[in-house]
Design an enzyme around this catalytic site. Sequence first.
Site, PDB file in Angstrom:
ATOM      1  CG  HIS A  73       0.721  -5.805   4.554  1.00  0.00           C
ATOM      2  ND1 HIS A  73       1.313  -6.706   3.602  1.00  0.00           N
ATOM      3  CD2 HIS A  73       1.241  -4.781   4.382  1.00  0.00           C
ATOM      4  CE1 HIS A  73       2.097  -5.705   2.907  1.00  0.00           C
ATOM      5  NE2 HIS A  73       1.964  -4.554   3.339  1.00  0.00           N
ATOM      6  CG  ASP A  74      -4.862  -8.784   9.966  1.00  0.00           C
ATOM      7  OD1 ASP A  74      -4.905  -9.767   9.532  1.00  0.00           O
ATOM      8  OD2 ASP A  74      -5.385  -8.372  11.117  1.00  0.00           O
ATOM      9  CB  VAL A  77      -5.220  -9.786   3.292  1.00  0.00           C
ATOM     10  CG1 VAL A  77      -5.243 -11.163   2.688  1.00  0.00           C
ATOM     11  CG2 VAL A  77      -4.053  -8.980   2.475  1.00  0.00           C
ATOM     12  N   GLY A  79      -9.888  -8.603   5.717  1.00  0.00           N
ATOM     13  CA  GLY A  79     -10.347  -8.066   7.035  1.00  0.00           C
ATOM     14  C   GLY A  79      -9.333  -8.084   8.245  1.00  0.00           C
ATOM     15  CG  ASP A  81      -8.895 -12.233   9.269  1.00  0.00           C
ATOM     16  OD1 ASP A  81      -7.870 -11.557   8.865  1.00  0.00           O
ATOM     17  OD2 ASP A  81      -9.386 -13.089   8.511  1.00  0.00           O
ATOM     18  CB  SER A  83      -5.987 -14.001   7.804  1.00  0.00           C
ATOM     19  OG  SER A  83      -6.038 -12.751   7.407  1.00  0.00           O
ATOM     20  CG  HIS A 198       4.869   4.542   3.041  1.00  0.00           C
ATOM     21  ND1 HIS A 198       4.558   4.389   1.657  1.00  0.00           N
ATOM     22  CD2 HIS A 198       4.700   3.595   3.618  1.00  0.00           C
ATOM     23  CE1 HIS A 198       4.098   3.189   1.454  1.00  0.00           C
ATOM     24  NE2 HIS A 198       4.123   2.539   2.750  1.00  0.00           N
ATOM     25  CB  THR A 250      13.882  13.908   9.967  1.00  0.00           C
ATOM     26  OG1 THR A 250      12.662  13.138   9.514  1.00  0.00           O
ATOM     27  CG2 THR A 250      14.093  15.242   9.407  1.00  0.00           C
TER      28      THR A 250
HETATM   29  C1  HEM Z   1      -0.785   3.357  -0.450  1.00  0.00           C
HETATM   30  C2  HEM Z   1      -0.429   2.021  -0.620  1.00  0.00           C
HETATM   31  C3  HEM Z   1       0.811   1.328  -0.104  1.00  0.00           C
HETATM   32  C4  HEM Z   1       1.873   0.876  -0.704  1.00  0.00           C
HETATM   33  C5  HEM Z   1       1.830   0.793  -2.455  1.00  0.00           C
HETATM   34  C6  HEM Z   1       2.828   0.363   0.100  1.00  0.00           C
HETATM   35  C7  HEM Z   1       3.917  -0.290  -0.222  1.00  0.00           C
HETATM   36  C8  HEM Z   1       5.042  -0.493   0.661  1.00  0.00           C
HETATM   37  C9  HEM Z   1       6.313  -0.903   0.291  1.00  0.00           C
HETATM   38  C10 HEM Z   1       6.624  -1.620  -1.247  1.00  0.00           C
HETATM   39  C11 HEM Z   1       6.903  -0.951   1.369  1.00  0.00           C
HETATM   40  C12 HEM Z   1       8.552  -1.608   1.501  1.00  0.00           C
HETATM   41  C13 HEM Z   1       8.594  -3.166   1.671  1.00  0.00           C
HETATM   42  C14 HEM Z   1      10.014  -3.608   1.511  1.00  0.00           C
HETATM   43  O1  HEM Z   1      10.587  -3.434   0.638  1.00  0.00           O
HETATM   44  O2  HEM Z   1      10.046  -4.428   2.629  1.00  0.00           O
HETATM   45  C15 HEM Z   1       6.119  -0.430   2.471  1.00  0.00           C
HETATM   46  C16 HEM Z   1       6.856  -0.284   3.879  1.00  0.00           C
HETATM   47  C17 HEM Z   1       5.958   0.233   4.706  1.00  0.00           C
HETATM   48  N1  HEM Z   1       4.698   0.258   4.868  1.00  0.00           N
HETATM   49 FE1  HEM Z   1       3.475   0.530   3.080  1.00  0.00          FE
HETATM   50  N2  HEM Z   1       2.298   0.779   1.383  1.00  0.00           N
HETATM   51  C18 HEM Z   1       1.183   1.378   1.240  1.00  0.00           C
HETATM   52  C19 HEM Z   1       0.490   1.987   2.297  1.00  0.00           C
HETATM   53  C20 HEM Z   1       0.645   1.594   3.876  1.00  0.00           C
HETATM   54  C21 HEM Z   1      -0.181   1.963   4.786  1.00  0.00           C
HETATM   55  C22 HEM Z   1      -1.751   2.324   4.632  1.00  0.00           C
HETATM   56  C23 HEM Z   1       0.610   1.704   6.092  1.00  0.00           C
HETATM   57  C24 HEM Z   1       0.084   1.865   7.475  1.00  0.00           C
HETATM   58  C25 HEM Z   1      -0.811   2.530   7.831  1.00  0.00           C
HETATM   59  C26 HEM Z   1       1.808   1.294   5.516  1.00  0.00           C
HETATM   60  C27 HEM Z   1       3.078   1.059   6.421  1.00  0.00           C
HETATM   61  C28 HEM Z   1       4.154   0.915   6.042  1.00  0.00           C
HETATM   62  C29 HEM Z   1       5.365   0.789   6.909  1.00  0.00           C
HETATM   63  C30 HEM Z   1       5.431   1.164   8.456  1.00  0.00           C
HETATM   64  C31 HEM Z   1       6.566   0.143   6.205  1.00  0.00           C
HETATM   65  C32 HEM Z   1       7.928  -0.151   6.498  1.00  0.00           C
HETATM   66  C33 HEM Z   1       7.937  -1.279   7.062  1.00  0.00           C
HETATM   67  C34 HEM Z   1       9.318  -1.824   7.783  1.00  0.00           C
HETATM   68  O3  HEM Z   1       9.977  -0.973   8.168  1.00  0.00           O
HETATM   69  O4  HEM Z   1       9.424  -3.100   7.949  1.00  0.00           O
HETATM   70  N3  HEM Z   1       1.789   1.172   4.260  1.00  0.00           N
HETATM   71  N4  HEM Z   1       4.948  -0.338   2.063  1.00  0.00           N
END
Ligand code: HEM
Length: 329
Positions: A73-74, A77, A79, A81, A83, A198, A250
């Site tokens: 997320h950093d 948005v 870059g 940085d 933010s 994910h 898992t």
């Molecule tokens: C491809 C587009 C992506 C979408 C649409 C997306 C969307 C989301 C959403 C909706 C959640 C759940 C948030 C919640 O309900 O609290 C989530 C969780 C997460 N996302 Fe993504 N994400 C994307 C890509 C990524 C990328 C690139 C990464 C890291 C390299 C990432 C890492 C994570 C992680 C680790 C979680 C779990 C966070 C936690 O346990 O607090 N996601 N994502």
Amino acid sequence: MATSACKSKTMLLMVFVAAALVMSTPSLAQSPLQYNFYGSSCPQAEATVRSVTEGIIKNDTTMGAALMRLFFHDCFVRGCDASILLDPTANNTQVEKKAIALRGYDAVNKIKAAVEAVCPGVVSCADILAFAARDTAVVSGGFTTFYMPSGRRDGVVSRLFDVLQNIPSPILKLPDLINNFAAKGLTVDDLVTLSGAHSFGQAHCSVFNGRLYPTVDPTMNATFADALKTVCPAPGTSGADPVVSNNRVTDPNVLSNQYYSNLVAGKVLFVSDQQLMNSTYTAAKVANNSGDAATWMGQFAAALVKMGSIQVLTGTAGQVRKYCNVVNS
Ligand code: HEM
Ligand SMILES: *[C@@H]1O[C@H](CO)[C@@H](O)[C@H](O)[C@H]1NC(C)=O
Ligand SMILES: *[C@@H]1O[C@H](CO)[C@@H](O)[C@H](O)[C@H]1NC(C)=O
Ligand SMILES: *[C@@H]1O[C@H](CO)[C@@H](O)[C@H](O)[C@H]1NC(C)=O
Ligand SMILES: *[C@@H]1O[C@H](CO)[C@@H](O)[C@H](O)[C@H]1NC(C)=O
Ligand SMILES: CC(=O)N[C@H]1CO[C@H](CO)[C@@H](O)[C@@H]1O
């Protein structure tokens, strides 16, 4: 039983990756960042981030996913940085962190405090996020450590509106996901590779409820959907918005290629996840990743480094914050 199976799987992965990665040093020709940027200004920087991150994840195994997502997320948005870390102020109430609830802010402040204790005013919060994400791959994913270039500076601007413009929605279809990543200089391969994040962490029911109600999305495994419906209330139901694990098959706190097997089986949560099966090319890459942990890990490490170079501030741009949640006065 489940735990020991998981441990031995992780150990096996470590052996594979040790062979595959061998501290590979991808070309930095296009990047203003450097390897070992703090080599002389703060030689303890990366080891300090590593040890505090390790302690945070050992204490609470869900924190790895939080740190990984903060980095994403950093970088998407304004870059990479830092933010995303800025708190609202009287002058600027609508900051990035108001847009989407993320976890791990306290953890980042804790890492920063430890780094400040050894080298005050030297290491940027943007680099701390990058190092912590890399270390998460090591601690929560069994990756052999890899170089994360550094030299990022911290921004002073944080706007809620920028989040809405740049963070992809979990109901995007494949072409829109591809365009969203392309806008950051990331490829379709990077999209498939990084979505493997994910494999760990958690999500709120409200994010994927549309796949359960009023009818179950036919691309979701029906048994998997039934189990989710026992946890997640129908949209519009007032009250709690429960949290479930991204990986319900898992260990939910391990970063791994399990995500891809889940995807093939229709056992992932978001529309945006399942969409990776929606083209021949991405589906083939999913299938490859599900069967080849070592190759995916090498690609994930490289893609994380690439994500970490998005629109970075370097040189004398921005500042090195003293506290990650506020700009220097
Ligand atoms: C491809 C587009 C992506 C979408 C649409 C997306 C969307 C989301 C959403 C909706 C959640 C759940 C948030 C919640 O309900 O609290 C989530 C969780 C997460 N996302 Fe993504 N994400 C994307 C890509 C990524 C990328 C690139 C990464 C890291 C390299 C990432 C890492 C994570 C992680 C680790 C979680 C779990 C966070 C936690 O346990 O607090 N996601 N994502
Ligand atoms: C350990 O994790 C718990 C949450 O699981 C948290 O409340 C606590 O502050 C953490 N302790 C340390 C030392 O990080
Ligand atoms: C808040 O904004 C006002 C007007 O733009 C400015 O004069 C003041 O210095 C700002 N205060 C802080 C703490 O940034
Ligand atoms: C859905 O998952 C269940 C439980 O893992 C499995 O038994 C079933 O065969 C799956 N259904 C399909 C259509 O693959
Ligand atoms: C999948 O793996 C095969 C065999 O290594 C390779 O030929 C193919 O290009 C890969 N497909 C993708 C989309 O990466
Ligand atoms: C190739 C493929 O799987 N195409 C599907 C993509 O998703 C839409 C619905 O969102 C389907 O209609 C296509 O058949």
